[in-house]
Each structure stands twice: as structure tokens, then as C-alpha cells.
Write a protein that holds these residues in place. Structure first.
Motif, PDB file in Angstrom:
ATOM      1  N   LYS A 245     -33.351 -39.098 -16.592  1.00 16.60           N
ATOM      2  CA  LYS A 245     -34.115 -38.042 -15.924  1.00 16.60           C
ATOM      3  C   LYS A 245     -35.216 -38.636 -15.064  1.00 16.60           C
ATOM      4  CE  LYS A 245     -33.322 -34.373 -19.341  1.00 16.60           C
ATOM      5  NZ  LYS A 245     -33.965 -33.455 -20.300  1.00 16.60           N
ATOM      6  N   LEU A 246     -35.907 -39.643 -15.592  1.00 25.76           N
ATOM      7  CA  LEU A 246     -36.962 -40.276 -14.819  1.00 25.76           C
ATOM      8  C   LEU A 246     -36.406 -40.917 -13.553  1.00 25.76           C
ATOM      9  CD1 LEU A 246     -38.939 -41.978 -17.727  1.00 25.76           C
ATOM     10  CD2 LEU A 246     -39.842 -40.219 -16.208  1.00 25.76           C
ATOM     11  N   ARG A 247     -35.266 -41.539 -13.674  1.00 23.05           N
ATOM     12  CA  ARG A 247     -34.690 -42.275 -12.551  1.00 23.05           C
ATOM     13  C   ARG A 247     -34.069 -41.357 -11.514  1.00 23.05           C
ATOM     14  NH1 ARG A 247     -31.177 -46.786 -14.829  1.00 23.05           N
ATOM     15  NH2 ARG A 247     -33.184 -47.870 -14.978  1.00 23.05           N
ATOM     16  N   ASN A 248     -33.459 -40.271 -11.958  1.00 23.18           N
ATOM     17  CA  ASN A 248     -32.695 -39.426 -11.040  1.00 23.18           C
ATOM     18  C   ASN A 248     -33.436 -38.175 -10.586  1.00 23.18           C
ATOM     19  OD1 ASN A 248     -30.508 -41.215 -11.367  1.00 23.18           O
ATOM     20  ND2 ASN A 248     -29.746 -40.081 -13.137  1.00 23.18           N
ATOM     21  N   ASP A 252     -41.200 -39.949  -7.995  1.00 23.36           N
ATOM     22  CA  ASP A 252     -41.887 -41.227  -8.122  1.00 23.36           C
ATOM     23  C   ASP A 252     -41.582 -41.765  -9.520  1.00 23.36           C
ATOM     24  OD1 ASP A 252     -43.631 -43.401  -8.348  1.00 23.36           O
ATOM     25  OD2 ASP A 252     -45.185 -42.437  -7.128  1.00 23.36           O
ATOM     26  N   PHE A 253     -40.584 -42.612  -9.606  1.00 20.45           N
ATOM     27  CA  PHE A 253     -40.095 -43.118 -10.885  1.00 20.45           C
ATOM     28  C   PHE A 253     -41.207 -43.812 -11.667  1.00 20.45           C
ATOM     29  CE2 PHE A 253     -36.558 -45.998 -12.868  1.00 20.45           C
ATOM     30  CZ  PHE A 253     -36.874 -45.509 -14.117  1.00 20.45           C
ATOM     31  N   TYR A 254     -41.911 -44.715 -10.993  1.00 20.28           N
ATOM     32  CA  TYR A 254     -42.949 -45.498 -11.675  1.00 20.28           C
ATOM     33  C   TYR A 254     -44.071 -44.608 -12.207  1.00 20.28           C
ATOM     34  CZ  TYR A 254     -46.984 -48.568 -12.255  1.00 20.28           C
ATOM     35  OH  TYR A 254     -48.088 -49.208 -12.759  1.00 20.28           O
ATOM     36  N   ALA A 255     -44.608 -43.739 -11.346  1.00 20.24           N
ATOM     37  CA  ALA A 255     -45.721 -42.882 -11.763  1.00 20.24           C
ATOM     38  C   ALA A 255     -45.286 -41.906 -12.845  1.00 20.24           C
ATOM     39  CB  ALA A 255     -46.275 -42.128 -10.555  1.00 20.24           C
ATOM     40  N   SER A 256     -44.054 -41.423 -12.777  1.00 19.81           N
ATOM     41  CA  SER A 256     -43.578 -40.465 -13.778  1.00 19.81           C
ATOM     42  C   SER A 256     -43.408 -41.132 -15.135  1.00 19.81           C
ATOM     43  CB  SER A 256     -42.257 -39.850 -13.318  1.00 19.81           C
ATOM     44  OG  SER A 256     -42.424 -39.134 -12.112  1.00 19.81           O
ATOM     45  N   GLU A 257     -42.903 -42.365 -15.157  1.00 24.65           N
ATOM     46  CA  GLU A 257     -42.773 -43.056 -16.443  1.00 24.65           C
ATOM     47  C   GLU A 257     -44.148 -43.369 -17.029  1.00 24.65           C
ATOM     48  OE1 GLU A 257     -40.563 -46.874 -18.557  1.00 24.65           O
ATOM     49  OE2 GLU A 257     -40.113 -46.344 -16.490  1.00 24.65           O
ATOM     50  N   ARG A 258     -45.087 -43.739 -16.170  1.00 20.55           N
ATOM     51  CA  ARG A 258     -46.451 -43.977 -16.653  1.00 20.55           C
ATOM     52  C   ARG A 258     -47.028 -42.704 -17.259  1.00 20.55           C
ATOM     53  NH1 ARG A 258     -49.925 -45.399 -11.871  1.00 20.55           N
ATOM     54  NH2 ARG A 258     -49.646 -43.172 -11.503  1.00 20.55           N
ATOM     55  N   LEU A 287     -39.801 -33.752 -15.974  1.00 17.01           N
ATOM     56  CA  LEU A 287     -39.408 -33.805 -17.385  1.00 17.01           C
ATOM     57  C   LEU A 287     -39.751 -32.521 -18.126  1.00 17.01           C
ATOM     58  CD1 LEU A 287     -40.428 -37.429 -18.486  1.00 17.01           C
ATOM     59  CD2 LEU A 287     -38.203 -36.592 -17.721  1.00 17.01           C
ATOM     60  N   GLN A 288     -40.235 -31.522 -17.408  1.00 11.62           N
ATOM     61  CA  GLN A 288     -40.586 -30.270 -18.051  1.00 11.62           C
ATOM     62  C   GLN A 288     -39.328 -29.603 -18.594  1.00 11.62           C
ATOM     63  OE1 GLN A 288     -43.572 -29.031 -18.543  1.00 11.62           O
ATOM     64  NE2 GLN A 288     -44.763 -30.488 -17.368  1.00 11.62           N
ATOM     65  N   PRO A 289     -39.415 -29.076 -19.806  1.00  5.63           N
ATOM     66  CA  PRO A 289     -38.240 -28.348 -20.328  1.00  5.63           C
ATOM     67  C   PRO A 289     -37.954 -27.126 -19.477  1.00  5.63           C
ATOM     68  CG  PRO A 289     -40.161 -27.998 -21.733  1.00  5.63           C
ATOM     69  CD  PRO A 289     -40.546 -29.073 -20.734  1.00  5.63           C
ATOM     70  N   GLU A 290     -36.694 -26.864 -19.254  1.00  7.28           N
ATOM     71  CA  GLU A 290     -36.312 -25.722 -18.436  1.00  7.28           C
ATOM     72  C   GLU A 290     -36.610 -24.426 -19.176  1.00  7.28           C
ATOM     73  OE1 GLU A 290     -32.273 -26.055 -17.293  1.00  7.28           O
ATOM     74  OE2 GLU A 290     -32.547 -27.935 -16.175  1.00  7.28           O
TER      75      GLU A 290
END
Length: 301
Positions: A245-248, A252-258, A287-290
């Protein structure tokens, strides 16, 4: 009589001579008023430069204004992050998928149980340090049951009914956070991934606790390499869905994982204080739940 004495006498008598009137001066010629400079034209506002929309599959690089608070070494972290993503896609990801598909689930669960059981002494000590004797005793009970009846922890009997003692991970980083020690700067390190100065220090203490007190075989390279490899593969399998989910899905992959990492760590610390954290307010939007779909309107009678 001198001139000075004569002047003094005239002054006392009220007949002091007056100063001569100045000669009349001719009127000055009139000066022409200055001509004001011509008015400058109003500045014309510059038209904004149109931004081309990204085409499908095109990579868009957004300029950053500077490192965000809490991540002063963002540029260095991003270099490490990009390198680790390449290693993950080329090596770690495929190996973990092979581990998941090639090793039967009961065996993988047994190895996970054994690793969790080996971490129980660290959990026990930190619950004591956090002044939580009840949880410390339950952790000790889990360790005793699973180390004996559970065949060295391969079977997690303590979590099953009627015992009902679930596994709860704890550590020195949690103890630091429990007593108000700040997380420090965020870091993304090779072979470790996302962490902070506080969490990295706590992790080093966690890893050195059992080898220091238990001695052999826990202080041998074979134990460290074996358990570290199995734990890394198991964690990678568990993290696979979130990573996708973070990657796809995240822009902003980096900021979202942080943001995801810091949110989960905040929830861990708050849970020790008995405070609930609404993760929906901390996680990145991707990453918010639907939200559940609204039910269809009832048909009119």
C-alpha cells in the motif's frame, strides 16, 4: 575719556547708539517649481507558468522546502531508503515470498512462537521497569508455560484457552518513551529500516540482553545470524501488505512510511499509559481504512 568709558556713560544715560539698519536687498528672482517626473506604468503581474500534468507511468519529482521537523537528515535517509528499496525488490522481497510459500504455515508459526518466547525475558524486565508487576507476572507465566509444555516455545499454549495470556511485545525503547524520553531524530538505516535515536538505542539493549545474561549459545554468531534472519523474513512477510500500500497507493513513499512508523510507535507508548490513540488521525491518507459503503436507501412503500 576713552571710547569704552564714553559708551558706558551713554548706556547708563539711556542714550546708547542703535545698530545701523541693514541695507535693503533687492527681491530675489522667482524660482520655477520643479516639474514632477512622469508617472511610471503600473507593474504587470507575471502570469503563472502552467504545470504540465503527469502522464501515466511518469515520475514526478516535487521540490522540498527543507527537512521536516524530526527528520533533520532527510536527504541522507532518502538515499538509504532508495538503496534499500532496490535491495528489497531485487532480493529481500523475493526471498521472503519464497519463505512464505516454501515453508508450511504451521512451521513458520512455530518459529515465530519460539522467537517470541526468547524475547519474553526482555518483556518481563521492561514491565518491571515500567512499574507494571501484573503484566510482568503474566509475561513470566507465559515464558514458563511455553518453555516447558510448549516445547521451547514452538507452541504458544499460554495464549490459548483456558489460560488466555496473549503475547505482548515490550522493550527498552518503550520504557524510554514511557518515562518521557523523546524519540529523537528519525533515521532510515540499512538492514534496520525506519527507526529513531531512542528506538535504535533500545533495540541495541534488547538484542544484547539475552546474550549478556544467558551466555552460550545466545552469545554466538550462529544464534544471532539465525534468529536475526528468521525474524527479518517473518517480519517482512507480516509487513508485505502494508508495504504494498505504501509503495503503490501513497504519493510520497518515503514520507508516508515515516508517518506510519512514527504513528505506530506513538500508539505503543500511549498504550502503556492506558491511553487510546485514534490511528486514523495519525496514519497517512493512503493507509486510512476505507469507510463502509452507505446502505442503499429503503424503497418507498
Amino acid at each position: 575719556m576713552t571710547s569704552s568709558a564714553a559708551l558706558l556713560a551713554l548706556t547708563l544715560a539711556g542714550t546708547a547708539p542703535q545698530a545701523a539698519a541693514p541695507l535693503a536687498q533687492p527681491d530675489p528672482a522667482p524660482v520655477a517649481a520643479p516639474v514632477p517626473p512622469p508617472a511610471l506604468p503600473d507593474p504587470v503581474a507575471a502570469e503563472p507558468v502552467p504545470v504540465k500534468a503527469a502522464e501515466p507511468g511518469e515520475i514526478v519529482v516535487t521540490a522540498r522546502q527543507g527537512p521536516p521537523p524530526g527528520d533533520p537528515a532527510e536527504r541522507i535517509n532518502m538515499v538509504s531508503f532508495e538503496a534499500m528499496q532496490g535491495v528489497d525488490q531485487a532480493l529481500v522481497g523475493p526471498v521472503s515470498q519464497g519463505y512464505e510459500k516454501g515453508v508450511p504455515k504451521p512451521l513458520r508459526q512455530g518459529l515465530r512462537n519460539a522467537l517470541n518466547n526468547l524475547s519474553e525475558p526482555v518483556n518481563f524486565v521492561n514491565y518491571l521497569l515500567q512499574l507494571k508487576p501484573g503484566k510482568a507476572l503474566r509475561t513470566l507465566g507465559r515464558f514458563t508455560i511455553n518453555s516447558t509444555v510448549g516445547v521451547a516455545g514452538l507452541v504458544d499454549l499460554a495464549s490459548r484457552k483456558p489460560i488466555g495470556l496473549p503475547y505482548r511485545r515490550n522493550g527498552f525503547a518503550n520504557t524510554f518513551g514511557y518515562y518521557g524520553i523523546g524519540q529523537g531524530p528519525y533515521m532510515f538505516l540499512p538492514l534496520i529500516g525506519p527507526t529513531t535515536a531512542r528506538d535504535l538505542t533500545g533495540r541495541m539493549l534488547d538484542l544484547s540482553f539475552l546474550p549478556t545474561l544467558g551466555g552460550a549459545p545466545f552469545n554466538t554468531p550462529y544464534y544471532s545470524l539465525g534468529t536475526g534472519t528468521v525474524r527479518s523474513l517473518d517480519d517482512r512477510v507480516e509487513f508485505d501488505e502494508t508495504l504494498r500500500k505504501l509503495r503503490n497507493d501513497c504519493p510520497d513513499f518515503y514520507a508516508s512510511e515515516r508517518q506510519w512508523y512514527l504513528a505506530t510507535r506513538k500508539a505503543d507508548i500511549e498504550d502503556l499509559h492506558g491511553r487510546h490513540v485514534d490511528m486514523a488521525t495519525l496514519l497517512p491518507e493512503c493507509l486510512q481504512p476505507e469507510a463502509p459503503a452507505a446502505p442503499p436507501p429503503a424503497a418507498a412503500p
